[in-house]
Design a protein around this motif. Structure first.
Motif, PDB file in Angstrom:
ATOM      1  N   ILE A 303      57.762  35.835  19.919  1.00 58.67           N
ATOM      2  CA  ILE A 303      59.053  36.806  19.550  1.00 58.67           C
ATOM      3  C   ILE A 303      59.718  37.112  20.819  1.00 58.67           C
ATOM      4  O   ILE A 303      60.969  36.907  20.919  1.00 58.67           O
ATOM      5  CB  ILE A 303      58.762  38.010  18.804  1.00 58.67           C
ATOM      6  CG1 ILE A 303      58.094  37.477  17.230  1.00 58.67           C
ATOM      7  CG2 ILE A 303      59.832  38.872  18.373  1.00 58.67           C
ATOM      8  CD1 ILE A 303      57.328  38.549  16.653  1.00 58.67           C
ATOM      9  N   VAL A 304      58.940  37.601  21.821  1.00 58.77           N
ATOM     10  CA  VAL A 304      59.799  38.007  22.871  1.00 58.77           C
ATOM     11  C   VAL A 304      60.257  36.917  23.624  1.00 58.77           C
ATOM     12  O   VAL A 304      61.505  37.202  24.351  1.00 58.77           O
ATOM     13  CB  VAL A 304      58.655  38.872  23.881  1.00 58.77           C
ATOM     14  CG1 VAL A 304      59.155  38.979  25.312  1.00 58.77           C
ATOM     15  CG2 VAL A 304      58.077  40.209  23.156  1.00 58.77           C
ATOM     16  N   SER A 305      60.040  36.015  23.997  1.00 54.93           N
ATOM     17  CA  SER A 305      60.217  34.789  24.710  1.00 54.93           C
ATOM     18  C   SER A 305      61.206  33.800  24.024  1.00 54.93           C
ATOM     19  O   SER A 305      61.757  32.921  24.687  1.00 54.93           O
ATOM     20  CB  SER A 305      59.379  34.122  25.394  1.00 54.93           C
ATOM     21  OG  SER A 305      58.243  33.636  24.464  1.00 54.93           O
ATOM     22  N   HIS A 306      61.214  34.092  22.690  1.00 56.88           N
ATOM     23  CA  HIS A 306      61.998  32.880  21.976  1.00 56.88           C
ATOM     24  C   HIS A 306      63.533  32.665  22.297  1.00 56.88           C
ATOM     25  O   HIS A 306      64.067  31.481  22.326  1.00 56.88           O
ATOM     26  CB  HIS A 306      62.025  33.108  20.445  1.00 56.88           C
ATOM     27  CG  HIS A 306      62.300  31.740  19.637  1.00 56.88           C
ATOM     28  ND1 HIS A 306      61.575  30.741  19.605  1.00 56.88           N
ATOM     29  CD2 HIS A 306      63.357  31.530  18.983  1.00 56.88           C
ATOM     30  CE1 HIS A 306      62.195  29.766  18.643  1.00 56.88           C
ATOM     31  NE2 HIS A 306      63.493  30.393  18.400  1.00 56.88           N
ATOM     32  N   PRO A 307      64.367  33.450  22.337  1.00 59.24           N
ATOM     33  CA  PRO A 307      65.663  33.211  22.961  1.00 59.24           C
ATOM     34  C   PRO A 307      65.733  32.567  24.240  1.00 59.24           C
ATOM     35  O   PRO A 307      66.651  31.739  24.292  1.00 59.24           O
ATOM     36  CB  PRO A 307      66.215  34.696  22.877  1.00 59.24           C
ATOM     37  CG  PRO A 307      65.496  35.597  22.145  1.00 59.24           C
ATOM     38  CD  PRO A 307      64.231  35.050  22.231  1.00 59.24           C
ATOM     39  N   LEU A 345      62.106  29.701  15.151  1.00 54.82           N
ATOM     40  CA  LEU A 345      61.048  30.883  15.469  1.00 54.82           C
ATOM     41  C   LEU A 345      59.926  30.901  14.471  1.00 54.82           C
ATOM     42  O   LEU A 345      58.714  30.947  15.174  1.00 54.82           O
ATOM     43  CB  LEU A 345      61.908  32.295  15.237  1.00 54.82           C
ATOM     44  CG  LEU A 345      60.885  33.369  15.514  1.00 54.82           C
ATOM     45  CD1 LEU A 345      60.272  33.291  16.911  1.00 54.82           C
ATOM     46  CD2 LEU A 345      61.512  34.802  15.398  1.00 54.82           C
ATOM     47  N   PRO A 346      60.093  30.718  13.120  1.00 50.17           N
ATOM     48  CA  PRO A 346      58.730  30.571  12.538  1.00 50.17           C
ATOM     49  C   PRO A 346      57.784  29.621  12.950  1.00 50.17           C
ATOM     50  O   PRO A 346      56.459  29.701  13.032  1.00 50.17           O
ATOM     51  CB  PRO A 346      59.113  30.138  11.247  1.00 50.17           C
ATOM     52  CG  PRO A 346      60.652  30.907  11.140  1.00 50.17           C
ATOM     53  CD  PRO A 346      61.364  30.535  12.458  1.00 50.17           C
ATOM     54  N   VAL A 347      58.308  28.340  13.328  1.00 49.86           N
ATOM     55  CA  VAL A 347      57.276  27.146  13.873  1.00 49.86           C
ATOM     56  C   VAL A 347      56.738  27.726  15.200  1.00 49.86           C
ATOM     57  O   VAL A 347      55.609  27.283  15.429  1.00 49.86           O
ATOM     58  CB  VAL A 347      58.240  25.934  13.927  1.00 49.86           C
ATOM     59  CG1 VAL A 347      57.504  24.799  14.493  1.00 49.86           C
ATOM     60  CG2 VAL A 347      59.010  25.529  12.701  1.00 49.86           C
ATOM     61  N   ARG A 348      57.846  28.489  15.906  1.00 56.27           N
ATOM     62  CA  ARG A 348      57.212  28.646  17.317  1.00 56.27           C
ATOM     63  C   ARG A 348      56.125  29.753  17.197  1.00 56.27           C
ATOM     64  O   ARG A 348      55.054  29.755  18.042  1.00 56.27           O
ATOM     65  CB  ARG A 348      58.243  29.125  18.248  1.00 56.27           C
ATOM     66  CG  ARG A 348      57.837  29.149  19.829  1.00 56.27           C
ATOM     67  CD  ARG A 348      59.100  29.438  20.526  1.00 56.27           C
ATOM     68  NE  ARG A 348      58.639  29.172  21.994  1.00 56.27           N
ATOM     69  CZ  ARG A 348      58.574  30.230  22.571  1.00 56.27           C
ATOM     70  NH1 ARG A 348      58.621  31.549  22.101  1.00 56.27           N
ATOM     71  NH2 ARG A 348      58.106  30.366  23.937  1.00 56.27           N
ATOM     72  N   ILE A 349      56.264  30.689  16.173  1.00 53.65           N
ATOM     73  CA  ILE A 349      55.134  31.734  16.009  1.00 53.65           C
ATOM     74  C   ILE A 349      53.753  30.990  15.906  1.00 53.65           C
ATOM     75  O   ILE A 349      52.769  31.462  16.038  1.00 53.65           O
ATOM     76  CB  ILE A 349      55.488  32.639  14.927  1.00 53.65           C
ATOM     77  CG1 ILE A 349      56.525  33.584  15.493  1.00 53.65           C
ATOM     78  CG2 ILE A 349      54.297  33.618  14.352  1.00 53.65           C
ATOM     79  CD1 ILE A 349      57.125  34.594  14.605  1.00 53.65           C
ATOM     80  N   VAL A 350      53.774  30.065  14.596  1.00 52.80           N
ATOM     81  CA  VAL A 350      52.727  29.418  14.295  1.00 52.80           C
ATOM     82  C   VAL A 350      52.006  28.566  15.498  1.00 52.80           C
ATOM     83  O   VAL A 350      50.825  28.701  15.783  1.00 52.80           O
ATOM     84  CB  VAL A 350      52.729  28.487  13.225  1.00 52.80           C
ATOM     85  CG1 VAL A 350      51.719  27.355  13.031  1.00 52.80           C
ATOM     86  CG2 VAL A 350      53.477  28.939  12.067  1.00 52.80           C
ATOM     87  N   MET A 351      52.860  28.207  16.359  1.00 54.21           N
ATOM     88  CA  MET A 351      52.532  27.231  17.307  1.00 54.21           C
ATOM     89  C   MET A 351      52.045  28.041  18.440  1.00 54.21           C
ATOM     90  O   MET A 351      51.113  27.858  19.000  1.00 54.21           O
ATOM     91  CB  MET A 351      53.705  26.298  18.040  1.00 54.21           C
ATOM     92  CG  MET A 351      53.328  25.320  18.985  1.00 54.21           C
ATOM     93  SD  MET A 351      54.807  24.287  19.719  1.00 54.21           S
ATOM     94  CE  MET A 351      55.419  25.665  20.756  1.00 54.21           C
ATOM     95  N   ILE A 352      52.625  28.912  18.738  1.00 49.53           N
ATOM     96  CA  ILE A 352      52.318  29.814  20.007  1.00 49.53           C
ATOM     97  C   ILE A 352      50.995  30.796  19.807  1.00 49.53           C
ATOM     98  O   ILE A 352      50.002  30.963  20.406  1.00 49.53           O
ATOM     99  CB  ILE A 352      53.321  30.711  20.537  1.00 49.53           C
ATOM    100  CG1 ILE A 352      54.590  29.829  21.010  1.00 49.53           C
ATOM    101  CG2 ILE A 352      53.089  31.625  21.590  1.00 49.53           C
ATOM    102  CD1 ILE A 352      54.305  29.036  22.085  1.00 49.53           C
TER     103      ILE A 352
END
Length: 387
Positions: A303-307, A345-352
């Motif tokens: 969440i913090v690093s996504h942008p 973002l949802p994909v990245r949350i699962v991945m990270i």
């Protein structure tokens, strides 16, 4: 007075097998099963489950024994490594290489879809649709596009990040002193992780530039990591590999600060919640705590690093030749707007989340293998009673 007639037991023993009627003797009361207990012979699945549990326990014991054997052998070869010695930091660096290089490469299919959706949010509706289209157009290997620069880049980054964090945590901890360390430990974690990531990103940046371009150009602009590096340096010079360094710092430094500080805090909270102390738990339990703490940290990191992650992908894919960093950032922000910074973002949350949990589990498992304590969860020293 003894009886003149033989007992029933003596008669049965003497004439055993001569009677046409079966002989039945009641079992002693102590050997009779309780009427409240289920009869196992009526439930074969129950027996199979018990057998499976017993076999699993034996396999687990055998695996632990093999691990202990291999660990002792490795420690015998390296000799006893003192904590915070150069050998210790070298070992932690190798552990970081394993933790980051392997895990990032394993989730390349997720990363591929994430990067393409960040560049063009309308390209795919979901992961499975994306993988299906990629497989039909580029074959199964297309799903792993960019695995080469991913492996090399994140192996380099992982080594500097984890090894550097161990070094800087000790360095800043010694600067502030033991008492102040426990008072301001979160600040020490944040500073140490930021220092380590600042250096690690210099090693990651060239490979990240190749990876993003390879994943966002269809068909990929290069087939190999070295081919991608040669192509970029041939057209844009050596600086072309580092034009994404500032946004990479902007993404990775907050990400790593959150990753290490929240992990240390989460692990400490877990051990405080559990009965007993950290040292009371075995290797498997400690690595399970590491995975749980890592997954929690990974969600916060994403969440913090996504942008900044979106900006890195956009800049590496769409930055015009000779365009300055500020101008390129402003142009891209006008194109995508604030909401566009959260694409994927949802994909990245699962991945990270998965990545970070596995990284901490692998890293701490390696530390156990080398005879080191796992990361985090050590209680502060008890305050001495005032005289």
């Amino acid at each position: 007075m003894q009886s003149l007639f033989p007992t029933q037991k003596t008669l049965d023993h003497t004439f055993a097998g001569c009677s046409p009627f079966p002989q039945r003797h009641p079992e002693p009361q102590s050997k009779r099963p309780s009427k409240w207990l289920a009869r196992h012979e009526l439930y074969p699945t129950w027996s199979a489950a018990d057998d499976a549990k017993n076999k699993a326990a034996k396999l687990s014991d055998a695996a632990v024994a093999e691990f202990e054997k291999a660990s002792s052998k490795a420690q015998g070869k390296t000799g006893k490594i003192e904590l915070y010695s150069p050998k210790y930091y070298a070992a932690c660096t190798f552990g970081g290489i394993l933790a980051c290089g392997l895990t990032h490469t394993a989730v390349t299919p997720l990363d591929l879809v994430k990067c393409r959706r960040q560049v063009d949010s309308k390209m795919y509706k979901g992961n499975f649709e994306a993988w299906g289209k990629i497989a039909r157009a580029e074959g199964f290997r297309g799903i792993y596009t960019g695995w080469g620069p991913t492996f090399w880049g994140y192996s380099v980054q992982g080594g500097f990040k984890y090894g550097g964090y161990e070094f800087f945590k000790k360095f800043y901890g010694d600067l502030v002193g033991e008492d102040n360390f426990h008072k301001y430990k979160t600040l020490v974690y944040l500073t140490a992780s930021a220092s380590a990531e600042f250096i690690a990103d210099v090693g990651l940046c060239p490979f990240e530039a190749v990876k993003v371009r390879m994943q966002t150009t269809i068909p990929p602009f290069a087939k190999t990591t070295l081919g991608g590096i040669n192509y970029i340096t041939g057209k844009e010079g050596f600086g072309g590999l580092y034009k994404g360094l500032y946004p990479l710092w902007g993404r990775q430094i907050p990400y790593t600060m959150m990753k290490f500080a929240s992990f240390e805090t989460a692990v400490e909270m877990i051990y405080n919640y559990l009965p007993g102390k950290k040292d009371d738990y075995g290797k498997a339990a400690q690595t399970a705590v590491s995975f749980t703490g890592g997954y929690i940290a990974g969600i916060l990191c994403a969440i913090v690093s996504h942008p900044a992650d979106v900006m890195v992908s956009k800049l590496n894919a769409n930055r015009q030749p000779g365009e300055g960093f500020g101008a390129a950032t402003g142009r891209i922000y006008k194109e995508i707007g604030f909401m566009g910074l959260w694409n994927g973002l949802p994909v990245r949350i699962v991945m990270i989340g998965t990545l970070t949990g596995l990284q901490w589990m692998i890293y701490d498992y390696f530390k156990i293998y080398m005879g080191f304590p796992t990361t985090g969860g050590v209680a502060p020293p008890e305050e001495k009673a005032k005289a």
